[in-house]
Design a protein around this motif. Structure first.
Motif, mmCIF file in Angstrom:
data_model
loop_
_atom_site.group_PDB
_atom_site.id
_atom_site.type_symbol
_atom_site.label_atom_id
_atom_site.label_comp_id
_atom_site.label_asym_id
_atom_site.label_seq_id
_atom_site.Cartn_x
_atom_site.Cartn_y
_atom_site.Cartn_z
ATOM 1 N N ASP A 310 19.292 57.025 39.141
ATOM 2 C CA ASP A 310 18.663 57.443 40.389
ATOM 3 C C ASP A 310 19.125 58.866 40.666
ATOM 4 O OD1 ASP A 310 17.479 57.717 42.804
ATOM 5 O OD2 ASP A 310 18.819 56.353 43.885
ATOM 6 N N THR A 311 18.211 59.834 40.462
ATOM 7 C CA THR A 311 18.592 61.246 40.605
ATOM 8 C C THR A 311 18.831 61.642 42.049
ATOM 9 O OG1 THR A 311 16.238 61.841 40.657
ATOM 10 C CG2 THR A 311 17.354 61.889 38.520
ATOM 11 N N THR A 312 18.399 60.803 43.021
ATOM 12 C CA THR A 312 18.589 61.159 44.437
ATOM 13 C C THR A 312 19.814 60.489 45.037
ATOM 14 O OG1 THR A 312 17.155 59.326 45.160
ATOM 15 C CG2 THR A 312 16.108 61.440 44.716
ATOM 16 N N CYS A 322 17.696 69.726 43.270
ATOM 17 C CA CYS A 322 16.429 69.714 42.545
ATOM 18 C C CYS A 322 15.295 69.938 43.540
ATOM 19 C CB CYS A 322 16.267 68.381 41.825
ATOM 20 S SG CYS A 322 14.688 68.176 40.978
ATOM 21 N N CYS A 325 13.298 66.267 44.013
ATOM 22 C CA CYS A 325 13.917 65.084 44.604
ATOM 23 C C CYS A 325 15.063 65.415 45.536
ATOM 24 C CB CYS A 325 14.389 64.133 43.512
ATOM 25 S SG CYS A 325 15.782 64.782 42.545
ATOM 26 N N GLY A 327 18.178 65.908 44.778
ATOM 27 C CA GLY A 327 19.464 65.431 44.306
ATOM 28 C C GLY A 327 20.274 66.515 43.619
ATOM 29 N N VAL A 329 22.052 68.449 40.747
ATOM 30 C CA VAL A 329 21.702 68.665 39.342
ATOM 31 C C VAL A 329 22.968 69.055 38.589
ATOM 32 C CG1 VAL A 329 20.257 69.911 37.715
ATOM 33 C CG2 VAL A 329 19.408 69.434 40.012
ATOM 34 N N GLU A 333 21.875 67.759 32.497
ATOM 35 C CA GLU A 333 20.464 67.390 32.674
ATOM 36 C C GLU A 333 19.639 68.486 33.326
ATOM 37 O OE1 GLU A 333 19.969 64.193 35.410
ATOM 38 O OE2 GLU A 333 21.483 64.913 36.819
ATOM 39 N N GLN A 334 20.163 69.695 33.448
ATOM 40 C CA GLN A 334 19.440 70.718 34.200
ATOM 41 C C GLN A 334 18.385 71.419 33.359
ATOM 42 O OE1 GLN A 334 22.353 73.524 35.569
ATOM 43 N NE2 GLN A 334 22.632 74.503 33.588
ATOM 44 N N HIS A 343 16.055 68.475 37.576
ATOM 45 C CA HIS A 343 16.444 67.401 36.684
ATOM 46 C C HIS A 343 15.462 67.345 35.513
ATOM 47 C CE1 HIS A 343 18.281 65.676 40.502
ATOM 48 N NE2 HIS A 343 19.301 65.762 39.667
ATOM 49 N N LYS A 345 14.360 64.690 34.289
ATOM 50 C CA LYS A 345 13.404 63.642 34.655
ATOM 51 C C LYS A 345 12.336 64.174 35.604
ATOM 52 C CE LYS A 345 13.264 59.115 36.901
ATOM 53 N NZ LYS A 345 14.067 58.078 37.590
ATOM 54 N N CYS A 346 12.707 65.129 36.473
ATOM 55 C CA CYS A 346 11.768 65.675 37.459
ATOM 56 C C CYS A 346 10.977 66.859 36.942
ATOM 57 C CB CYS A 346 12.526 66.098 38.718
ATOM 58 S SG CYS A 346 13.456 64.783 39.519
#
Length: 494
Positions: A310-312, A322, A325, A327, A329, A333-334, A343, A345-346
């Motif tokens: 859960d990135t947030t 980010c 979201c 969250g 970073v 994962e940046q 992220h 993922k984002c």
């Protein structure tokens, strides 16, 4: 006073006077031309092949026969056995002396004290003919196989346990392993090495677990003590070389193909992939192949670890996290875009959610990121020939060029001198075109008169800060008169 002739030197061969027209000089003496020959083979000599010894002349070959070293490799050239002393060239005179006075005394090998001479013949071995094996010196003539009498050298000599020397073939027959594939080459059954009554050695299978180690300190597979001569290291633990093999297929391993499993065992790469690697389409057996190794979907899902982060969950301070979201970073994962961190993922298109990278991402004026196709649909130029609009076909007799003035987007304009010179709005990296007057939008990068789209090959910067195609630039700022403007031979003052 009576005439007294001058004394001339005497020839050592015939004892007669030697005159200057026929003299040959050797060993400080003068010889007749016809007497200047070998004392053994009677070969005529010259200054290049003459050897003198105690008042007698010899050619180089006969000198080596009579006074040179004897044995294997001497006298007749390397690789030749020569013990020739020139006896066949002797005369029939008694005492072994030729009529020319050359003495031919045979030479014999002197015996050395026990343990100091040649191991085969027992004679003294001199430096010019010695060969070394087993720490002792051998004659070159004696340095041969004890069975087949083949001549040996340092590359094919094998020292036997009976203190003799052998060629590799005889050594293998006498002392090498016996049975199928040994002795005379693979594919041959040769098992008669002990015909002379010798007893074959017994093969002992070592039980590595016979000496048990304290718990957690021995071989992980058998639990026995691991000594230095047989240890193999894996996962910081010591294994027996015999035990260091794949847990499933029992294939012998090394440091290159060994894979440490999560169960504390070692596997080869294939078995590790089947047991612990990912399963399903395209895995384990190559792309395009369905490999589930007999596992059901429930078993695969249950055995495969999966974690959806859960990135947030960790909120960042406002404006520092980010952009999508909010969250925190972290470095692992940046992804960077327009100086902000996203992220992984984002980091996808805001419209079609396609995953992006640094080559595909386009920063939009809405502070979002888009793929190139979505960016062109949202913020690119519209109209004839752009986007997904159908082709415009005119059926009138006189074609008309229509140009609809459209702003690329709405919003706050850029500071003076920093935006597009034509519309004044900010220009982003995905759509900018450069000229001497600044950066332009792609849709604004057209001729100021005929609105023809421009590129670096037909761009002309006007003195009024606008850009033109070549034709319009020539009409507005080019020279006027006969031959200019519309082609040679045309008068134009437009």
């Amino acid at each position: 006073m009576p005439f007294k002739p001058a004394d001339n030197p005497k020839c050592p061969k015939c004892g007669k006077s030697v005159y200057a027209a026929e003299e040959r000089v050797a060993g400080g003496l003068k010889w007749h031309k016809m007497c200047f020959k070998c004392g053994l083979c009677q070969k005529l000599l010259d200054s290049t092949n003459c050897s003198e010894h105690e008042g007698e002349l010899y050619c180089k070959v006969c000198h080596a026969r009579k006074f040179g070293p004897k044995g294997y490799g001497f006298g007749g050239g390397a690789g030749c056995l020569s013990m020739d002393t020139g006896d066949h060239l002797k005369g029939e005179n008694a005492g072994g002396v030729r009529t020319n006075g050359a003495c031919l005394e045979p030479r014999s090998i002197a015996k050395a004290p026990p343990g100091e001479g040649c191991p085969r013949c027992g004679g003294y071995v001199y430096a010019a003919e010695q060969m070394l094996a087993r720490g002792r010196a051998w004659h070159k003539e004696c340095f041969k196989c004890g069975d087949c009498m083949k001549r040996l050298d340092s590359t094919n000599c094998c020292e036997g346990s009976d203190k003799d020397i052998y060629c590799k073939v005889c050594y293998g027959k006498k002392f090498g392993p016996k049975g199928y594939g040994y002795g005379k080459g693979a594919g041959v059954l040769q098992s008669d090495p002990y015909a002379n009554g010798d007893q074959a050695p017994k093969t002992t299978v070592i039980d590595t677990a016979s000496i048990k180690a304290p718990p957690g300190k021995g071989c992980p597979r058998c639990g026995g003590v691991v000594f230095a001569a047989e240890q193999v290291l894996a996962k910081g633990r010591e294994w027996h070389r015999k035990c260091f093999k794949c847990r499933d297929c029992t294939k012998t391993l090394d440091s290159i193909i060994a894979c440490d499993g999560p169960d504390g065992e070692v596997y080869c790469k294939t078995c590790y992939g089947k047991k612990w690697g990912p399963h399903g389409y395209g895995f384990a057996c190559g792309s395009g192949f369905l490999q589930t190794d007999g596992l059901t979907e429930e078993e695969i899902s249950a055995s495969r670890p999966f974690y959806n982060p859960d990135t947030t969950s960790i909120k960042a301070p406002k404006g520092q996290g980010c952009p999508r979201c909010g969250g925190m970073v972290f470095a692992a994962e940046q992804q960077l875009a327009k100086g902000t961190m996203w992220h992984k993922k984002c980091f996808n298109c805001a419209e079609c959610h396609r995953p992006l990278d640094s080559m595909l991402a386009c920063d939009g004026p809405d502070k979002e990121i888009h793929c190139r196709a979505c960016y062109a649909k949202l913020f690119g130029p519209k109209g004839f020939g752009y986007g997904h609009a159908p082709t415009l076909v005119s059926t009138d007799s006189e074609p008309t060029v229509t140009y609809t003035e459209q702003l690329p987007f709405t919003g706050q304009k850029a500071a003076k001198g920093q935006g597009c010179p034509r519309c004044g709005f900010p220009v982003y990296a995905a759509e900018q075109m450069h000229s001497k007057n600044g950066s332009w939008h792609k849709r604004c990068f057209s001729c100021a008169d005929c609105h023809r789209s421009l590129d670096s090959t037909n761009l002309n910067d006007g003195p009024n800060g606008e850009i033109y195609c070549r034709g319009c630039y020539g009409r507005n700022f080019g020279p006027k008169g006969v031959g200019f403007g519309l082609g040679a031979g045309t008068l134009t003052m437009a």
